[in-house]
Design a protein around this motif. Structure first.
Motif, PDB file in Angstrom:
ATOM      1  N   LEU A   1      33.390  16.995  -7.139  1.00 60.40           N
ATOM      2  CA  LEU A   1      32.477  16.068  -8.199  1.00 60.40           C
ATOM      3  C   LEU A   1      32.316  17.361  -9.306  1.00 60.40           C
ATOM      4  N   LEU A   2      32.456  16.713 -10.612  1.00 56.74           N
ATOM      5  CA  LEU A   2      32.417  17.369 -11.738  1.00 56.74           C
ATOM      6  C   LEU A   2      31.294  16.985 -12.624  1.00 56.74           C
ATOM      7  N   ILE A   3      30.180  17.719 -12.890  1.00 57.29           N
ATOM      8  CA  ILE A   3      29.142  17.054 -13.653  1.00 57.29           C
ATOM      9  C   ILE A   3      29.235  17.416 -15.144  1.00 57.29           C
ATOM     10  N   LEU A   4      29.188  16.628 -15.881  1.00 56.86           N
ATOM     11  CA  LEU A   4      29.188  16.854 -17.487  1.00 56.86           C
ATOM     12  C   LEU A   4      28.195  16.352 -18.282  1.00 56.86           C
ATOM     13  N   ASP A   5      27.818  16.773 -19.550  1.00 63.23           N
ATOM     14  CA  ASP A   5      26.823  16.103 -20.318  1.00 63.23           C
ATOM     15  C   ASP A   5      27.894  14.922 -21.098  1.00 63.23           C
ATOM     16  N   ASN A   6      27.061  14.528 -22.186  1.00 67.07           N
ATOM     17  CA  ASN A   6      27.602  13.323 -22.952  1.00 67.07           C
ATOM     18  C   ASN A   6      28.369  13.863 -24.266  1.00 67.07           C
ATOM     19  N   ALA A   7      28.676  15.259 -24.298  1.00 69.39           N
ATOM     20  CA  ALA A   7      29.457  15.666 -25.756  1.00 69.39           C
ATOM     21  C   ALA A   7      30.520  14.780 -25.945  1.00 69.39           C
ATOM     22  N   PRO A   8      30.861  14.524 -27.054  1.00 69.29           N
ATOM     23  CA  PRO A   8      31.837  13.706 -27.489  1.00 69.29           C
ATOM     24  C   PRO A   8      33.253  14.080 -27.149  1.00 69.29           C
TER      25      PRO A   8
ATOM     26  N   LEU B   1      25.860  13.239 -17.234  1.00 72.29           N
ATOM     27  CA  LEU B   1      24.226  13.242 -17.356  1.00 72.29           C
ATOM     28  C   LEU B   1      23.705  12.644 -18.318  1.00 72.29           C
ATOM     29  N   PRO B   2      22.360  12.078 -18.087  1.00 73.72           N
ATOM     30  CA  PRO B   2      21.877  11.165 -19.227  1.00 73.72           C
ATOM     31  C   PRO B   2      21.705  12.098 -20.591  1.00 73.72           C
ATOM     32  N   PRO B   3      21.775  11.112 -21.592  1.00 68.54           N
ATOM     33  CA  PRO B   3      21.527  11.826 -22.873  1.00 68.54           C
ATOM     34  C   PRO B   3      20.117  12.549 -22.875  1.00 68.54           C
ATOM     35  N   ASN B   4      20.100  13.469 -23.624  1.00 66.24           N
ATOM     36  CA  ASN B   4      19.106  14.518 -24.085  1.00 66.24           C
ATOM     37  C   ASN B   4      18.209  15.035 -22.666  1.00 66.24           C
ATOM     38  N   THR B   5      19.253  15.335 -21.723  1.00 67.98           N
ATOM     39  CA  THR B   5      18.683  16.159 -20.572  1.00 67.98           C
ATOM     40  C   THR B   5      19.136  17.297 -20.406  1.00 67.98           C
ATOM     41  N   THR B   6      20.101  17.748 -21.300  1.00 66.29           N
ATOM     42  CA  THR B   6      20.723  18.954 -20.894  1.00 66.29           C
ATOM     43  C   THR B   6      19.946  20.205 -20.635  1.00 66.29           C
ATOM     44  N   SER B   7      18.851  20.408 -21.475  1.00 65.03           N
ATOM     45  CA  SER B   7      17.899  21.633 -21.435  1.00 65.03           C
ATOM     46  C   SER B   7      17.276  21.772 -20.010  1.00 65.03           C
ATOM     47  N   ILE B   8      17.186  20.451 -19.500  1.00 58.22           N
ATOM     48  CA  ILE B   8      16.392  20.480 -18.316  1.00 58.22           C
ATOM     49  C   ILE B   8      17.162  20.692 -16.956  1.00 58.22           C
ATOM     50  N   ILE B   9      18.377  19.999 -17.050  1.00 57.78           N
ATOM     51  CA  ILE B   9      19.280  19.775 -15.499  1.00 57.78           C
ATOM     52  C   ILE B   9      20.571  20.176 -15.440  1.00 57.78           C
ATOM     53  N   GLN B  10      21.172  20.569 -16.760  1.00 58.85           N
ATOM     54  CA  GLN B  10      22.593  20.811 -17.105  1.00 58.85           C
ATOM     55  C   GLN B  10      22.466  22.444 -16.347  1.00 58.85           C
ATOM     56  N   PRO B  11      23.162  22.542 -15.320  1.00 64.49           N
ATOM     57  CA  PRO B  11      23.338  23.820 -14.555  1.00 64.49           C
ATOM     58  C   PRO B  11      23.583  25.047 -15.488  1.00 64.49           C
ATOM     59  N   MET B  12      24.791  24.874 -16.255  1.00 59.38           N
ATOM     60  CA  MET B  12      25.153  26.038 -16.866  1.00 59.38           C
ATOM     61  C   MET B  12      24.227  26.444 -18.096  1.00 59.38           C
ATOM     62  N   ASP B  13      23.387  25.481 -18.349  1.00 61.07           N
ATOM     63  CA  ASP B  13      22.106  25.526 -19.412  1.00 61.07           C
ATOM     64  C   ASP B  13      20.786  26.341 -18.952  1.00 61.07           C
ATOM     65  N   GLN B  14      20.986  26.456 -17.642  1.00 61.14           N
ATOM     66  CA  GLN B  14      19.616  26.941 -17.019  1.00 61.14           C
ATOM     67  C   GLN B  14      19.979  28.340 -16.552  1.00 61.14           C
ATOM     68  N   GLN B  15      20.218  29.166 -17.858  1.00 53.99           N
ATOM     69  CA  GLN B  15      20.209  30.762 -17.914  1.00 53.99           C
ATOM     70  C   GLN B  15      21.654  31.156 -17.670  1.00 53.99           C
ATOM     71  N   VAL B  16      22.459  30.448 -17.337  1.00 53.08           N
ATOM     72  CA  VAL B  16      23.993  31.005 -16.929  1.00 53.08           C
ATOM     73  C   VAL B  16      24.496  31.457 -18.293  1.00 53.08           C
ATOM     74  N   ILE B  17      24.495  30.846 -19.274  1.00 57.18           N
ATOM     75  CA  ILE B  17      25.126  31.038 -20.551  1.00 57.18           C
ATOM     76  C   ILE B  17      24.517  32.007 -21.009  1.00 57.18           C
ATOM     77  N   ALA B  18      22.986  31.850 -21.334  1.00 58.56           N
ATOM     78  CA  ALA B  18      22.161  33.095 -21.614  1.00 58.56           C
ATOM     79  C   ALA B  18      22.433  34.291 -21.071  1.00 58.56           C
ATOM     80  N   ASN B  19      22.554  34.234 -19.747  1.00 53.77           N
ATOM     81  CA  ASN B  19      22.866  35.580 -18.903  1.00 53.77           C
ATOM     82  C   ASN B  19      24.330  35.953 -19.373  1.00 53.77           C
TER      83      ASN B  19
END
Length: 495
Positions: free
Chosen positions: A223-230, A252-270
């Protein structure tokens, strides 16, 4: 203003940010005002001066001209939607249980921009970069797409999109792009498009997932989880159906990336902190042991290229720990993570500061944090202008390079053929826009084609026409007249 605005809108879409009519109009006015300040003799206080209003009528005309479709027409882009994020998380956890997915079978992918030459703002590289001829360290950006599974034991080869298909350093080193540690793609804006995303999915992501599951003797399901980017097509499962039907996709539902998008939970910042550390270490290594009286500025100007950046990206991605990748799922599936699984970048930041001090650069902890945030900040008018100029320059260089290569192979494309195909393309575009039932889809595909293949030949033609104009300027009067007579006769013959 509209060209810069179009770049800004695409940048927001790549990041998955909600973009509304109100937000676009507000940004358009800001860009317009910024540009106006630099126009000699202009003043917002001048009497009887026509002001740009960014009105509703202008917005709809702009939207039509630029082929922009993914825009929320009403309302405002508020803060992250916590309610929708919680609802999705609950349903997602139920799905994992009902469908029998384990963490090794669940993947996430997300893209991010990287100013690969950017240093913390207080280093003298940034202070003096304007003094270095042709130096654009702050502006050179690429886009990366990262992906891994929830167990953190499979990292997919990153997708990298750059504004040049064949940088000079590649030609100089005879680089075979298929052997790079990244999936190399390009377009003028260095952004992920649906075409590029689909290629990465089919050529890199899906084969790697299949190989991993077979090696681990796990059921062939993922299963692949993606956000709604075009850039993430909604028909991705259909695209995968032929060769990889076992891969399912959830958005993912719109406007939820900062909360539940895994890669956005410090992975990219790290990753970006690890990249910065690798970069500082490379600078120190070159200055300390590189010879030739190497200095930081000399390294920046003469040695640091995108090929070296790719190696640093590879190193940083490899150093992102399994613990970090697992902890990224804490908001989506808490049971998959340990309570103590918290990403701590303190040591990485300390390492950056230590190396910076050895290089006699002024860098503190807040500078590093600011640098990471800058990669995601909204682009200023100045940065949008720099990106536009860079895109145009690189496109022209590539067209010139390709044209010269064709001429060296004695196979130049006749100018008449280029003109003919451009006329035919305009006819095709008008026909599809008028008769294809899904006008938004027709516009999207036509825009994509125009922005890639057609632009290539248009720029080749423009270059030749400029050269012809220059040649005529230097002709003797008699030669000019003879040339004009020949052109008239050619026109008559053509008619």
């Amino acid at each position: 203003m509209e060209r810069l605005l179009a770049i800004w809108i695409k940048d927001r879409q790549v990041k998955g940010d909600v973009t509304t009519q109100d937000i676009i109009c507000h940004k358009a006015k800001r860009i317009y005002d910024d540009l106006k300040k630099n126009v000699p003799g202009s003043s917002s206080n001048q009497a009887n001066e026509e002001e740009f209003k960014a009105s509703r009528g202008w917005f709809f005309r702009f939207k039509k001209r630029c082929g922009i479709h993914s825009v929320t027409m009403h309302g405002e882009a508020g803060s992250a939607d916590k309610k929708e994020a919680e609802k999705f998380s609950i349903n997602f956890q139920k799905c994992m249980k009902d469908e029998g997915y384990c963490p090794q079978q669940v993947f996430n992918a997300d893209e991010t921009g990287l100013f690969w030459k950017r240093m913390p703002s207080r280093t003298f590289i940034t202070k003096e970069e304007k003094k270095l001829p042709g130096h654009k360290a702050m502006k050179d950006r690429l886009t990366l797409m990262f992906s891994s599974n929830a167990s953190g034991d499979l990292k997919i080869k990153p997708l990298l999109v750059y504004h040049s298909e064949n940088p000079r350093i590649f030609k100089k080193n005879n680089v075979i792009k298929s052997k790079l540690p990244v999936h190399w793609k390009s377009n003028q804006k260095a952004w992920v498009t649906q075409v590029i995303f689909n290629e990465w999915i089919l050529e890199t992501f899906a084969p790697a997932v299949k190989k991993f599951l077979l090696e681990k003797e796990l059921p062939l399901k993922a299963l692949l989880i993606l956000d709604n980017a075009p850039a993430h097509p909604k028909d991705l499962e259909e695209i995968l159906q032929e060769n990889y039907p076992f891969i399912k996709v959830q958005y993912l539902p719109p406007n939820t990336t900062s909360i539940i998008q895994p890669m956005d939970q410090q992975v990219i910042a790290n990753f970006k902190k690890l990249y910065t550390r690798a970069l500082f270490n490379k600078v120190f290594e070159e200055c300390e042991f590189g010879g030739d009286n190497m200095t930081v500025r000399k390294f920046w100007k003469e040695k640091f290229d995108v090929l070296m950046a790719i190696r640093l990206i590879q190193k940083a991605w490899e150093e992102v720990s399994q613990r970090t990748l697992i902890s990224a799922w804490k908001m989506l599936v808490p049971s998959w993570t340990q309570e103590e699984a918290v990403v701590d970048d303190t040591e990485v930041v300390k390492d950056i500061i230590t190396v910076a001090q050895r290089l006699e650069l002024e860098v503190e902890e807040e500078d590093v944090e600011e640098l990471i945030e800058e990669h995601e900040e909204e682009l200023t008018t100045e940065e949008l202008q720099a990106l536009l100029v860079q895109q145009q320059d690189n496109a022209q260089r590539e067209v010139s390079s390709d044209d010269e290569e064709q001429q060296s192979n004695n196979k130049p494309i006749p100018t008449a053929d280029i003109k003919n195909i451009l006329v035919k393309w305009k006819t095709v575009q008008e026909f599809t826009n008028a008769h294809y039932p899904d006008s938004a889809e027709a516009n999207r595909i036509n825009d994509l084609y125009s922005d890639t293949l057609v632009r290539y030949f248009r720029q080749m033609l423009e270059k030749r026409e400029k050269q012809t104009t220059l040649d005529r300027f230097f002709m003797k009067p008699s030669a000019k007249k003879q040339k004009m007579d020949e052109d008239v006769q050619d026109s008559v013959d053509s008619t």
